[in-house]
Design a protein around this motif. Structure first.
Motif, PDB file in Angstrom:
ATOM      1  N   ASP A 151       0.825  -1.205   0.000  1.00  0.00           N
ATOM      2  CA  ASP A 151       0.000   0.000   0.000  1.00  0.00           C
ATOM      3  C   ASP A 151       0.861   1.256   0.000  1.00  0.00           C
ATOM      4  N   GLU A 152       1.929   1.254   0.799  1.00  0.00           N
ATOM      5  CA  GLU A 152       2.823   2.414   0.857  1.00  0.00           C
ATOM      6  C   GLU A 152       3.472   2.658  -0.499  1.00  0.00           C
ATOM      7  N   PHE A 153       3.915   1.595  -1.152  1.00  0.00           N
ATOM      8  CA  PHE A 153       4.566   1.717  -2.452  1.00  0.00           C
ATOM      9  C   PHE A 153       3.606   2.284  -3.497  1.00  0.00           C
ATOM     10  N   LEU A 154       2.423   1.685  -3.615  1.00  0.00           N
ATOM     11  CA  LEU A 154       1.489   2.090  -4.664  1.00  0.00           C
ATOM     12  C   LEU A 154       0.884   3.472  -4.386  1.00  0.00           C
ATOM     13  N   THR A 155       0.734   3.832  -3.120  1.00  0.00           N
ATOM     14  CA  THR A 155       0.218   5.156  -2.779  1.00  0.00           C
ATOM     15  C   THR A 155       1.193   6.258  -3.174  1.00  0.00           C
ATOM     16  N   ASN A 156       2.486   6.017  -2.962  1.00  0.00           N
ATOM     17  CA  ASN A 156       3.478   7.067  -3.161  1.00  0.00           C
ATOM     18  C   ASN A 156       4.141   7.066  -4.530  1.00  0.00           C
ATOM     19  N   LEU A 157       4.058   5.961  -5.260  1.00  0.00           N
ATOM     20  CA  LEU A 157       4.744   5.889  -6.554  1.00  0.00           C
ATOM     21  C   LEU A 157       4.353   7.021  -7.504  1.00  0.00           C
ATOM     22  N   PRO A 158       3.100   7.468  -7.554  1.00  0.00           N
ATOM     23  CA  PRO A 158       2.767   8.567  -8.479  1.00  0.00           C
ATOM     24  C   PRO A 158       3.507   9.873  -8.196  1.00  0.00           C
ATOM     25  N   PHE A 159       4.142   9.985  -7.021  1.00  0.00           N
ATOM     26  CA  PHE A 159       4.836  11.216  -6.649  1.00  0.00           C
ATOM     27  C   PHE A 159       6.356  11.080  -6.779  1.00  0.00           C
ATOM     28  N   ALA A 160       6.824   9.961  -7.333  1.00  0.00           N
ATOM     29  CA  ALA A 160       8.245   9.635  -7.295  1.00  0.00           C
ATOM     30  C   ALA A 160       9.011  10.041  -8.545  1.00  0.00           C
ATOM     31  N   ALA A 161       8.391  10.769  -9.459  1.00  0.00           N
ATOM     32  CA  ALA A 161       9.025  11.027 -10.757  1.00  0.00           C
ATOM     33  C   ALA A 161      10.326  11.805 -10.642  1.00  0.00           C
ATOM     34  N   PHE A 162      10.501  12.588  -9.567  1.00  0.00           N
ATOM     35  CA  PHE A 162      11.714  13.408  -9.485  1.00  0.00           C
ATOM     36  C   PHE A 162      12.955  12.567  -9.236  1.00  0.00           C
ATOM     37  N   PHE A 163      12.789  11.347  -8.691  1.00  0.00           N
ATOM     38  CA  PHE A 163      13.948  10.464  -8.567  1.00  0.00           C
ATOM     39  C   PHE A 163      13.758   9.147  -9.319  1.00  0.00           C
ATOM     40  N   ALA A 164      12.571   8.899  -9.838  1.00  0.00           N
ATOM     41  CA  ALA A 164      12.292   7.719 -10.664  1.00  0.00           C
ATOM     42  C   ALA A 164      11.580   8.225 -11.928  1.00  0.00           C
ATOM     43  N   PRO A 165      12.331   8.860 -12.837  1.00  0.00           N
ATOM     44  CA  PRO A 165      11.707   9.611 -13.943  1.00  0.00           C
ATOM     45  C   PRO A 165      10.857   8.774 -14.882  1.00  0.00           C
ATOM     46  N   LEU A 166      11.124   7.480 -14.993  1.00  0.00           N
ATOM     47  CA  LEU A 166      10.324   6.670 -15.910  1.00  0.00           C
ATOM     48  C   LEU A 166       8.869   6.552 -15.460  1.00  0.00           C
ATOM     49  N   THR A 167       8.609   6.787 -14.186  1.00  0.00           N
ATOM     50  CA  THR A 167       7.220   6.701 -13.721  1.00  0.00           C
ATOM     51  C   THR A 167       6.339   7.749 -14.394  1.00  0.00           C
ATOM     52  N   ALA A 168       6.931   8.827 -14.886  1.00  0.00           N
ATOM     53  CA  ALA A 168       6.159   9.859 -15.580  1.00  0.00           C
ATOM     54  C   ALA A 168       5.537   9.332 -16.868  1.00  0.00           C
ATOM     55  N   GLU A 169       6.041   8.195 -17.355  1.00  0.00           N
ATOM     56  CA  GLU A 169       5.511   7.596 -18.582  1.00  0.00           C
ATOM     57  C   GLU A 169       4.445   6.544 -18.312  1.00  0.00           C
ATOM     58  N   LEU A 170       4.075   6.377 -17.062  1.00  0.00           N
ATOM     59  CA  LEU A 170       3.011   5.429 -16.726  1.00  0.00           C
ATOM     60  C   LEU A 170       1.661   6.091 -16.982  1.00  0.00           C
ATOM     61  N   ARG A 171       1.279   6.068 -18.240  1.00  0.00           N
ATOM     62  CA  ARG A 171       0.023   6.672 -18.691  1.00  0.00           C
ATOM     63  C   ARG A 171      -0.718   5.670 -19.576  1.00  0.00           C
ATOM     64  N   GLY A 172      -1.986   5.903 -19.757  1.00  0.00           N
ATOM     65  CA  GLY A 172      -2.780   5.036 -20.612  1.00  0.00           C
ATOM     66  C   GLY A 172      -4.172   5.601 -20.797  1.00  0.00           C
ATOM     67  N   LEU A 173      -4.894   5.016 -21.714  1.00  0.00           N
ATOM     68  CA  LEU A 173      -6.269   5.466 -21.988  1.00  0.00           C
ATOM     69  C   LEU A 173      -7.222   4.704 -21.085  1.00  0.00           C
ATOM     70  N   ASP A 174      -7.243   5.124 -19.813  1.00  0.00           N
ATOM     71  CA  ASP A 174      -8.129   4.505 -18.816  1.00  0.00           C
ATOM     72  C   ASP A 174      -7.930   2.998 -18.753  1.00  0.00           C
ATOM     73  N   ARG A 175      -6.692   2.586 -18.617  1.00  0.00           N
ATOM     74  CA  ARG A 175      -6.330   1.182 -18.451  1.00  0.00           C
ATOM     75  C   ARG A 175      -6.139   0.898 -16.967  1.00  0.00           C
ATOM     76  N   THR A 176      -6.375  -0.345 -16.570  1.00  0.00           N
ATOM     77  CA  THR A 176      -6.293  -0.680 -15.147  1.00  0.00           C
ATOM     78  C   THR A 176      -5.457  -1.940 -14.934  1.00  0.00           C
ATOM     79  N   ILE A 177      -4.740  -1.940 -13.803  1.00  0.00           N
ATOM     80  CA  ILE A 177      -3.958  -3.099 -13.367  1.00  0.00           C
ATOM     81  C   ILE A 177      -4.341  -3.391 -11.925  1.00  0.00           C
ATOM     82  N   ARG A 178      -4.648  -4.647 -11.647  1.00  0.00           N
ATOM     83  CA  ARG A 178      -5.007  -5.048 -10.286  1.00  0.00           C
ATOM     84  C   ARG A 178      -3.885  -5.903  -9.687  1.00  0.00           C
TER      85      ARG A 178
END
Length: 257
Positions: A151-178
């Motif tokens: 939960d801690e990882f998935l909650t904070n990952l969207p804010f990590a782009a400044f040190f994990a820049p590839l996360t900024a490319e985690l985009r999609g057309l309303d796609r979901t992963i469970r």
């Protein structure tokens, strides 16, 4: 886990880390941290402890401009395990004296002092597992602790782009992963739904809604935690994968922490 439990867990995880490395050859390579030895891993973890502790001591309200902190590092790496223990003890003193509900700058979602205690916990736990795996041991991770770590990882990952820049490319057309734990009762605590939107990604608020995800990964809580941190291969027998493999490939190639 309740935030009050995180501080004690930091001390326990550090003790397990120290017990693993104290009698080991600290020149042993750590495959999950390429280029590092056990000495490097121990030094890094101790540095993190001291830096986070200093942030908490000062209760900083703005992003720090430097990560410099007085490490008091032993001259010989043989002293690193005891040095790591000492750093955790200093952290515990600060935890006990601090108001962990006090507002404080943090790079993640939770802008309170408790963010840093929880972050220190999972930084320590994952690196404890790194040390054990480097020595051919199978890490044991408490299920409830692993659920909290996911939960801690998935909650904070969207804010990590400044040190994990590839996360900024985690985009999609309303796609979901469970991500779903196989060893947690069906109360929703072991189930997370991530939504990828054109403008970014994040946890879907009602992850237990009866909605079929575009891709699903199931496994035990401990295995899922290590998977999210890139310590396990999603193609291993520990996981059951459903849905779009390209979506999963996109996630795991851009979510490195």
């Amino acid at each position: 886990m309740h935030p009050a439990q995180h501080g004690a867990a930091v001390v326990a995880e550090t003790a397990a880390f120290v017990a693993t490395v104290k009698a080991a050859d600290l020149s042993t390579p750590v495959p999950s941290c390429p280029g590092w030895t056990l000495a490097d891993l121990t030094r890094h973890t101790g540095h993190v402890h001291r830096w986070f502790t200093e942030l908490l001591r000062q209760r900083v309200q703005q992003p720090p401009t430097s990560r410099n902190v007085d490490l008091r590092l032993p001259e010989n790496s043989d002293g690193y395990p005891d040095w790591l223990t000492d750093g955790a003890a200093q952290a515990a003193e600060v935890f006990a004296a601090a108001d962990l509900d006090a507002p404080m700058w943090a790079w993640g979602l939770d802008q309170h002092a408790r963010f840093w205690v929880r972050r220190m916990l999972f930084e320590t736990l994952v690196h404890r597992a790194d040390a054990e795996r480097a020595l051919g041991l199978t890490p044991h991770i408490d299920r409830d602790l692993a659920v909290d770590g996911i939960d801690e990882f998935l909650t904070n990952l969207p804010f990590a782009a400044f040190f994990a820049p590839l996360t900024a490319e985690l985009r999609g057309l309303d796609r979901t992963i469970r991500f779903r734990c196989t060893d947690v009762d069906g109360d929703g605590s072991g189930d997370w739904l991530i939504g990828l939107r054109p403008d970014g990604f994040g946890l879907v608020a009602d992850s237990t809604a009866p909605r079929t995800a575009d891709a699903t990964v199931t496994g035990t809580a401990a295995d899922l935690l290590l998977l999210l941190y890139g310590r396990l291969d999603r193609e291993s027998d520990a996981f059951h994968l459903l849905g779009d493999p390209d979506l999963l490939a996109h996630w795991f190639s851009h979510s490195a922490f």
